[in-house]
Design a protein around this motif. Structure first.
Motif, PDB file in Angstrom:
ATOM      1  N   PRO A   1       0.835  -1.156   0.104  1.00  0.00           N
ATOM      2  CA  PRO A   1      -0.065   0.235   0.195  1.00  0.00           C
ATOM      3  C   PRO A   1       1.017   1.260  -0.045  1.00  0.00           C
ATOM      4  N   SER A   2       2.166   1.212   0.476  1.00  0.00           N
ATOM      5  CA  SER A   2       2.838   2.597   0.293  1.00  0.00           C
ATOM      6  C   SER A   2       3.224   2.838  -1.135  1.00  0.00           C
ATOM      7  N   HIS A   3       3.069   1.898  -2.069  1.00  0.00           N
ATOM      8  CA  HIS A   3       3.296   2.381  -3.713  1.00  0.00           C
ATOM      9  C   HIS A   3       2.249   3.002  -4.162  1.00  0.00           C
ATOM     10  N   THR A   4       2.677   3.640  -5.409  1.00  0.00           N
ATOM     11  CA  THR A   4       1.803   4.151  -6.434  1.00  0.00           C
ATOM     12  C   THR A   4       1.875   3.115  -7.599  1.00  0.00           C
ATOM     13  N   LEU A   5       0.796   2.778  -8.344  1.00  0.00           N
ATOM     14  CA  LEU A   5       0.945   2.006  -9.584  1.00  0.00           C
ATOM     15  C   LEU A   5       0.905   2.962 -10.676  1.00  0.00           C
ATOM     16  N   LEU A   6       1.715   2.590 -11.676  1.00  0.00           N
ATOM     17  CA  LEU A   6       1.742   3.480 -12.804  1.00  0.00           C
ATOM     18  C   LEU A   6       1.374   2.577 -14.043  1.00  0.00           C
ATOM     19  N   ALA A   7       0.332   2.615 -14.878  1.00  0.00           N
ATOM     20  CA  ALA A   7       0.225   2.125 -16.221  1.00  0.00           C
ATOM     21  C   ALA A   7       0.516   3.067 -17.415  1.00  0.00           C
ATOM     22  N   ALA A   8       1.216   2.695 -18.357  1.00  0.00           N
ATOM     23  CA  ALA A   8       1.373   3.537 -19.656  1.00  0.00           C
ATOM     24  C   ALA A   8       0.939   2.684 -20.810  1.00  0.00           C
ATOM     25  N   PRO A   9      -0.637   2.676 -20.873  1.00  0.00           N
ATOM     26  CA  PRO A   9      -1.365   2.156 -21.932  1.00  0.00           C
ATOM     27  C   PRO A   9      -0.474   2.281 -23.209  1.00  0.00           C
ATOM     28  N   SER A  10      -0.104   3.727 -23.629  1.00  0.00           N
ATOM     29  CA  SER A  10       0.379   3.854 -25.033  1.00  0.00           C
ATOM     30  C   SER A  10       1.930   3.192 -25.009  1.00  0.00           C
ATOM     31  N   PHE A  11       2.560   2.645 -24.235  1.00  0.00           N
ATOM     32  CA  PHE A  11       3.587   1.959 -24.422  1.00  0.00           C
ATOM     33  C   PHE A  11       3.680   0.944 -25.361  1.00  0.00           C
ATOM     34  N   LEU A  12       2.412   0.282 -25.305  1.00  0.00           N
ATOM     35  CA  LEU A  12       2.360  -0.781 -26.200  1.00  0.00           C
ATOM     36  C   LEU A  12       2.205  -0.303 -27.818  1.00  0.00           C
ATOM     37  N   GLY A  13       1.738   0.786 -27.865  1.00  0.00           N
ATOM     38  CA  GLY A  13       1.475   1.479 -29.313  1.00  0.00           C
ATOM     39  C   GLY A  13       3.031   1.686 -29.894  1.00  0.00           C
ATOM     40  N   ARG A  14       3.918   1.673 -28.986  1.00  0.00           N
ATOM     41  CA  ARG A  14       5.310   1.811 -29.703  1.00  0.00           C
ATOM     42  C   ARG A  14       6.180   0.313 -29.638  1.00  0.00           C
ATOM     43  N   THR A  15       5.447  -0.757 -29.587  1.00  0.00           N
ATOM     44  CA  THR A  15       6.194  -2.023 -29.705  1.00  0.00           C
ATOM     45  C   THR A  15       6.032  -2.710 -31.029  1.00  0.00           C
ATOM     46  N   PRO A  16       7.064  -2.857 -31.753  1.00  0.00           N
ATOM     47  CA  PRO A  16       6.920  -3.769 -33.012  1.00  0.00           C
ATOM     48  C   PRO A  16       6.244  -4.809 -32.986  1.00  0.00           C
ATOM     49  N   GLU A  17       6.085  -5.645 -32.067  1.00  0.00           N
ATOM     50  CA  GLU A  17       5.125  -6.874 -32.056  1.00  0.00           C
ATOM     51  C   GLU A  17       3.691  -6.476 -32.275  1.00  0.00           C
ATOM     52  N   ASN A  18       3.444  -5.184 -31.744  1.00  0.00           N
ATOM     53  CA  ASN A  18       2.149  -4.573 -31.948  1.00  0.00           C
ATOM     54  C   ASN A  18       1.659  -3.733 -33.299  1.00  0.00           C
ATOM     55  N   PHE A  19       2.733  -3.170 -33.616  1.00  0.00           N
ATOM     56  CA  PHE A  19       2.770  -2.010 -34.548  1.00  0.00           C
ATOM     57  C   PHE A  19       4.114  -2.245 -35.593  1.00  0.00           C
ATOM     58  N   PRO A  20       4.218  -2.789 -36.590  1.00  0.00           N
ATOM     59  CA  PRO A  20       5.332  -2.911 -37.365  1.00  0.00           C
ATOM     60  C   PRO A  20       5.985  -1.470 -37.620  1.00  0.00           C
ATOM     61  N   ASP A  21       7.208  -1.332 -37.525  1.00  0.00           N
ATOM     62  CA  ASP A  21       7.908   0.039 -37.637  1.00  0.00           C
ATOM     63  C   ASP A  21       7.252   0.930 -36.749  1.00  0.00           C
ATOM     64  N   PRO A  22       7.063   0.829 -35.535  1.00  0.00           N
ATOM     65  CA  PRO A  22       6.241   1.728 -34.644  1.00  0.00           C
ATOM     66  C   PRO A  22       6.463   3.041 -34.296  1.00  0.00           C
ATOM     67  N   MET A  23       7.569   3.559 -34.747  1.00  0.00           N
ATOM     68  CA  MET A  23       8.011   4.879 -34.664  1.00  0.00           C
ATOM     69  C   MET A  23       7.427   5.637 -36.070  1.00  0.00           C
ATOM     70  N   LYS A  24       7.390   4.883 -36.962  1.00  0.00           N
ATOM     71  CA  LYS A  24       6.831   5.731 -38.177  1.00  0.00           C
ATOM     72  C   LYS A  24       5.331   6.001 -38.045  1.00  0.00           C
ATOM     73  N   TRP A  25       5.166   7.293 -38.291  1.00  0.00           N
ATOM     74  CA  TRP A  25       3.620   7.981 -38.304  1.00  0.00           C
ATOM     75  C   TRP A  25       3.206   7.586 -39.603  1.00  0.00           C
ATOM     76  N   ASP A  26       2.497   6.539 -39.705  1.00  0.00           N
ATOM     77  CA  ASP A  26       1.699   6.525 -40.837  1.00  0.00           C
ATOM     78  C   ASP A  26       0.291   6.159 -40.884  1.00  0.00           C
ATOM     79  N   PRO A  27      -0.772   6.897 -41.250  1.00  0.00           N
ATOM     80  CA  PRO A  27      -2.246   6.784 -41.084  1.00  0.00           C
ATOM     81  C   PRO A  27      -2.722   5.560 -41.741  1.00  0.00           C
ATOM     82  N   HIS A  28      -1.814   5.217 -42.910  1.00  0.00           N
ATOM     83  CA  HIS A  28      -2.357   4.092 -43.768  1.00  0.00           C
ATOM     84  C   HIS A  28      -2.269   2.994 -42.914  1.00  0.00           C
ATOM     85  N   ARG A  29      -1.497   2.790 -41.876  1.00  0.00           N
ATOM     86  CA  ARG A  29      -1.322   1.465 -41.419  1.00  0.00           C
ATOM     87  C   ARG A  29      -2.801   0.912 -40.933  1.00  0.00           C
TER      88      ARG A  29
END
Ligand SMILES: N#Cc1ccc(COc2ccc(/C=C/c3ccc(C(F)(F)[C@](O)(Cn4cnnn4)c4ccc(F)cc4F)nc3)cc2)cc1
Length: 482
Positions: free
Chosen positions: A350-378
């Motif tokens: 209970p002394s801890h704060t929990l932190l979720a970063a949902p958009s971290f997954l938006g930058r992983t190649p297993e979920n989005f090929p070439d993740p750091m490329k901004w490509d609306p057509h994906r």
């Protein structure tokens, strides 16, 4: 290291711990920690032991956490109460927040939302035709300043109602600025220090609330012409909590301030990023113009809500921008009861704060090929952003209702959650898309733009304020479309 707790991130300084690393670039910090420690680890954020849990297991653990185990208002309350005011959002029990989210729904969806589209368009047209910035034929502007103004006018001109809109130029924008200055991460830890900024914030909150109370009184006396569509204020004035009591006027006023603050920062940050990403690839602006001609006809009739639903490229540009530029990068909860981390021997105390970063997954190649490329057509690929669901996924249809409508259980597994999930999921997603879509479509009709220096990269991100945003100054070169 303690075998019954998640690993602690190595840090040189006590108290400060890894605060600075995290504050400068949370995703870089999380990625480096994930290499060393895996998806679940603890770091010190200004002296508070903060346990990060990345990935869809972490999102489930934190966003779908039980009310008795996790608490949002203890973390966000000190920061938001002085800005929003008493008795709303995080300054009340969660059950009351759920009820408030239910009551806000009709003002953010359906007929009310449809009625906002012509107002959004008019505010953008008026701004571009009357602002001194756009007087010449062409020029250079700081898009964060322009987008902040466009967002305020479009929010005021729709959700906030006519009376607030009409007082926006003078007093309200000054009050808004004083209120907004009080909305800073330092107030997570020291919201009460009587520095001038906080004293001005408190004075501005009272003045803003008073403004809404006057408008509410006016509307009560003079009965509004019935043919006009109800706006958010009308809807709240007619609403009652689950226990049958009407919402007190002060809470209506404070909910309106919360909507203004929330909408303002998220939309102006996202709108700025959309313009900056398009400036880096100006051919897309012409593609957007072409899409409107193809879908709405070359005469480009006045934009409606239904038109926006069929502008696929416009919506995919918003969707892709939110993937890489989610305004809120960290979701925080106070731990109230010891929480065992599944498949480990760890218990988060209970002394801890929990932190979720949902958009971290938006930058992983297993979920989005070439993740750091901004490509609306994906997003043209219908399987983009979907979690590889095992065949027997039975809980597909299962939903849960926290009090403001059914939320699907499976959606928390998605690697794309820019509006969060669970009981604190955003209720203004449709409003946000409609506001951003109307602003983008109208700007595309009136302007063309590109980077001042086309050889440059898109500006870096400033993660240090409450909502991540483009580093200042973020300039674009524009011209009126002939
Ligand atoms: N060194 C250093 C150093 C280290 C760290 C940092 C920065 O670290 C952090 C960490 C966490 C955060 C969290 C952001 C946060 C949370 C809640 C809210 C909110 F409550 F306000 C909101 O959810 C916002 N919202 C939602 N949907 N629309 N608006 C909201 C809800 C309802 C409502 F009606 C109105 C609202 F507007 N706002 C923002 C930001 C920065 C800087 C420097």
């Amino acid at each position: 290291p303690d075998p019954h707790k998640p690993p602690v991130v190595f840090h040189w300084l006590p108290i400060i711990g890894s605060t600075i690393y995290y504050g400068i670039d949370p995703y870089k910090f999380f990625s480096e920690c994930r290499e060393k420690y895996g998806d679940c680890f603890t770091f010190y954020l200004l002296g508070s032991p903060t346990t990060v849990f990345l990935g869809s297991k972490g999102n489930e653990f934190i966003l779908n956490g039980k009310l008795r185990d996790l608490n949002a208002e203890e973390i966000y309350g000190p920061l938001t109460k002085p800005v929003f005011g008493k008795g709303v959002v995080y300054d009340c029990p969660n059950s009351k927040l759920m009820d408030q989210k239910r009551l806000l729904g009709p003002g953010l969806n359906g007929a009310a939302l449809k009625s906002y589209v012509p107002m959004f368009v008019k505010e953008v047209e008026d701004f571009i035709s009357s602002s001194p910035i756009f007087k010449p034929e062409t020029g250079i502007c700081d898009i964060t300043t322009v987008m902040a103004e466009i967002t305020t006018y479009t929010a005021a001109g729709s959700l906030q109602g006519k009376e607030i809109r009409d007082r926006l130029d003078a007093e309200v924008s000054l009050l808004y600025r004083h209120l907004d200055d009080g909305f800073a991460p330092i107030n997570f830890v020291l919201p009460w220090i009587p520095i001038p900024r906080n004293i001005r914030r408190d004075r501005a909150q009272k003045a803003m609330a008073k403004l809404y109370l006057e408008v509410i009184q006016q509307r009560r006396t003079k009965s509004r012409s019935s043919d006009e569509q109800d706006d958010m204020l009308d809807i709240l004035m007619k609403s009652s909590y689950r226990d049958g009591n009407q919402i007190p006027d002060e809470e209506i006023a404070n909910l309106m301030i919360a909507m203004l603050m929330g909408g303002q920062h998220n939309t102006s940050s996202t709108g700025s990023w959309i313009v900056l990403r398009l400036a880096h690839d100006p051919a897309l602006i012409e593609k957007l113009y072409q899409e409107q001609c193809d879908v709405l006809g070359p005469s480009l009739p006045p934009l409606t809500y239904d038109h926006l639903q069929s502008l696929t490229l416009h919506n995919n540009i918003i969707k892709e921008t939110l993937r890489l530029h989610t305004p809120i990068h960290s979701v925080l909860r106070k731990v109230k009861t010891p929480m065992p981390v599944p498949e480990t021997s760890w218990v988060v105390p209970p002394s801890h704060t929990l932190l979720a970063a949902p958009s971290f997954l938006g930058r992983t190649p297993e979920n989005f090929p070439d993740p750091m490329k901004w490509d609306p057509h994906r997003w043209d690929d219908p399987t983009a952003g979907l979690v590889p669901a095992p065949i027997e996924a039975k809980d597909d249809k299962e939903t849960i209702d926290y009090g403001f409508g059914a939320v699907s259980l499976k959606s928390i597994k998605s690697p794309y959650l820019p509006f969060g999930g669970g009981r604190h999921r955003c209720v203004a997603e449709k409003y946000a898309y409609t506001q951003l879509g109307a602003i983008l479509a109208t700007m595309v009709r009136l302007l063309q733009w590109e980077q001042v220096d086309m050889t440059k990269e898109v500006p870096p991100t400033d993660y240090s304020s409450m909502f991540s945003r483009p580093m200042h100054p973020a300039e674009v070169k524009w011209r009126h479309r002939k």
